[in-house]
Design a protein around this motif. Structure first.
Motif, mmCIF file in Angstrom:
data_model
loop_
_atom_site.group_PDB
_atom_site.id
_atom_site.type_symbol
_atom_site.label_atom_id
_atom_site.label_comp_id
_atom_site.label_asym_id
_atom_site.label_seq_id
_atom_site.Cartn_x
_atom_site.Cartn_y
_atom_site.Cartn_z
ATOM 1 N N TYR A 19 -13.448 -20.229 36.528
ATOM 2 C CA TYR A 19 -13.975 -19.842 35.222
ATOM 3 C C TYR A 19 -14.250 -18.344 35.173
ATOM 4 C CZ TYR A 19 -17.028 -19.180 31.259
ATOM 5 O OH TYR A 19 -17.573 -18.697 30.104
ATOM 6 N N SER A 20 -14.862 -17.789 36.226
ATOM 7 C CA SER A 20 -15.157 -16.356 36.223
ATOM 8 C C SER A 20 -13.881 -15.540 36.248
ATOM 9 C CB SER A 20 -16.082 -15.976 37.386
ATOM 10 O OG SER A 20 -15.438 -16.163 38.621
ATOM 11 N N LEU A 21 -12.865 -16.012 36.966
ATOM 12 C CA LEU A 21 -11.580 -15.325 36.990
ATOM 13 C C LEU A 21 -10.927 -15.357 35.610
ATOM 14 C CD1 LEU A 21 -9.483 -13.840 38.670
ATOM 15 C CD2 LEU A 21 -8.479 -16.048 39.231
ATOM 16 N N GLU A 22 -10.944 -16.518 34.964
ATOM 17 C CA GLU A 22 -10.363 -16.648 33.626
ATOM 18 C C GLU A 22 -11.113 -15.779 32.633
ATOM 19 O OE1 GLU A 22 -10.082 -17.873 29.592
ATOM 20 O OE2 GLU A 22 -11.835 -18.357 30.794
ATOM 21 N N SER A 23 -12.417 -15.721 32.759
ATOM 22 C CA SER A 23 -13.230 -14.942 31.838
ATOM 23 C C SER A 23 -12.932 -13.451 31.960
ATOM 24 C CB SER A 23 -14.710 -15.212 32.112
ATOM 25 O OG SER A 23 -15.512 -14.405 31.293
ATOM 26 N N THR A 24 -12.865 -12.936 33.186
ATOM 27 C CA THR A 24 -12.576 -11.516 33.363
ATOM 28 C C THR A 24 -11.136 -11.197 32.959
ATOM 29 O OG1 THR A 24 -12.052 -11.843 35.707
ATOM 30 C CG2 THR A 24 -14.288 -11.157 35.177
ATOM 31 N N PHE A 25 -10.215 -12.110 33.229
ATOM 32 C CA PHE A 25 -8.819 -11.919 32.820
ATOM 33 C C PHE A 25 -8.723 -11.874 31.307
ATOM 34 C CE2 PHE A 25 -4.494 -13.412 31.932
ATOM 35 C CZ PHE A 25 -3.772 -12.499 32.688
ATOM 36 N N SER A 26 -9.397 -12.788 30.645
ATOM 37 C CA SER A 26 -9.387 -12.847 29.190
ATOM 38 C C SER A 26 -9.964 -11.570 28.584
ATOM 39 C CB SER A 26 -10.183 -14.063 28.726
ATOM 40 O OG SER A 26 -10.292 -14.093 27.338
ATOM 41 N N THR A 27 -11.051 -11.063 29.158
ATOM 42 C CA THR A 27 -11.664 -9.827 28.681
ATOM 43 C C THR A 27 -10.705 -8.655 28.823
ATOM 44 O OG1 THR A 27 -13.862 -10.643 29.260
ATOM 45 C CG2 THR A 27 -13.632 -8.269 28.981
ATOM 46 N N SER A 28 -10.008 -8.593 29.955
ATOM 47 C CA SER A 28 -9.044 -7.507 30.173
ATOM 48 C C SER A 28 -7.897 -7.573 29.173
ATOM 49 C CB SER A 28 -8.489 -7.568 31.598
ATOM 50 O OG SER A 28 -9.497 -7.297 32.534
ATOM 51 N N ILE A 29 -7.412 -8.764 28.888
ATOM 52 C CA ILE A 29 -6.312 -8.916 27.938
ATOM 53 C C ILE A 29 -6.765 -8.528 26.530
ATOM 54 C CG2 ILE A 29 -4.690 -10.543 26.881
ATOM 55 C CD1 ILE A 29 -4.116 -9.705 29.839
#
Length: 162
Positions: free
Chosen positions: A28-38
């Motif tokens: 979840y934390s990986l997806e969240s940071t990835f989503s923020t970067s995108i």
């Protein structure tokens, strides 16, 4: 002397917490940071666009661990330091990851001009790393407590039968 059943239960709870950290919190934390970067990249993409004619290229300096995010109606040929790299995308947004410092070159390999905008963004991985590290620590602690509870249980059964 500690109660074996209680130690076993505590060990199972700690082990369950480790599994939750590893398989739920970390992704979840990986997806969240990835989503923020995108999302950040999508804002930057629209600020500058280029029109690439057929066989024209656009070179972008990039450092290791960064992502090149670009919008285009079709995926472009991408080279990193002269080597072809893979990319993924949907809805006209394409992503390529840099594994080394250098230059990524976007090449219009179509017969028509293509408008393209790009952004270079990084992904913050430390929240995911911390949850993985904590899950390993908790997993080891949980296993040790379960083992200790099992040893106490075996010793107590040996005392009862003697």
């Amino acid at each position: 002397m500690p109660n074996a059943r209680r130690l076993f239960t505590i060990g199972i709870v700690i082990l369950a917490a480790a599994v939750v950290l590893l398989f739920i919190v970390s992704p979840y934390s990986l997806e969240s940071t990835f989503s923020t970067s995108i999302k950040q990249a999508q804002k930057q993409i629209n600020s500058t666009t280029y029109l690439l004619t057929p066989n024209q290229s656009l070179s972008v300096s990039i450092s290791q661990g960064k992502l090149l995010v670009y919008n285009s109606s079709n995926p472009l040929k991408i080279l990193s330091n002269g080597q072809s790299i893979s990319q993924a995308g949907s809805n006209n947004i394409w992503i390529a990851a840099a594994t080394t410092n250098g230059t990524i070159t976007l090449i219009n390999n179509y017969s028509t001009p293509i408008r393209v905008g790009y952004a270079v963004v990084g992904i913050v991985l430390w929240p995911s790393y911390i949850s993985i590290f904590l899950s390993i620590i908790l997993g080891v602690i949980g296993i040790i407590i379960i083992a200790y509870g099992t040893i106490i249980s075996i010793r107590n059964k040996g005392k009862v039968t003697n």
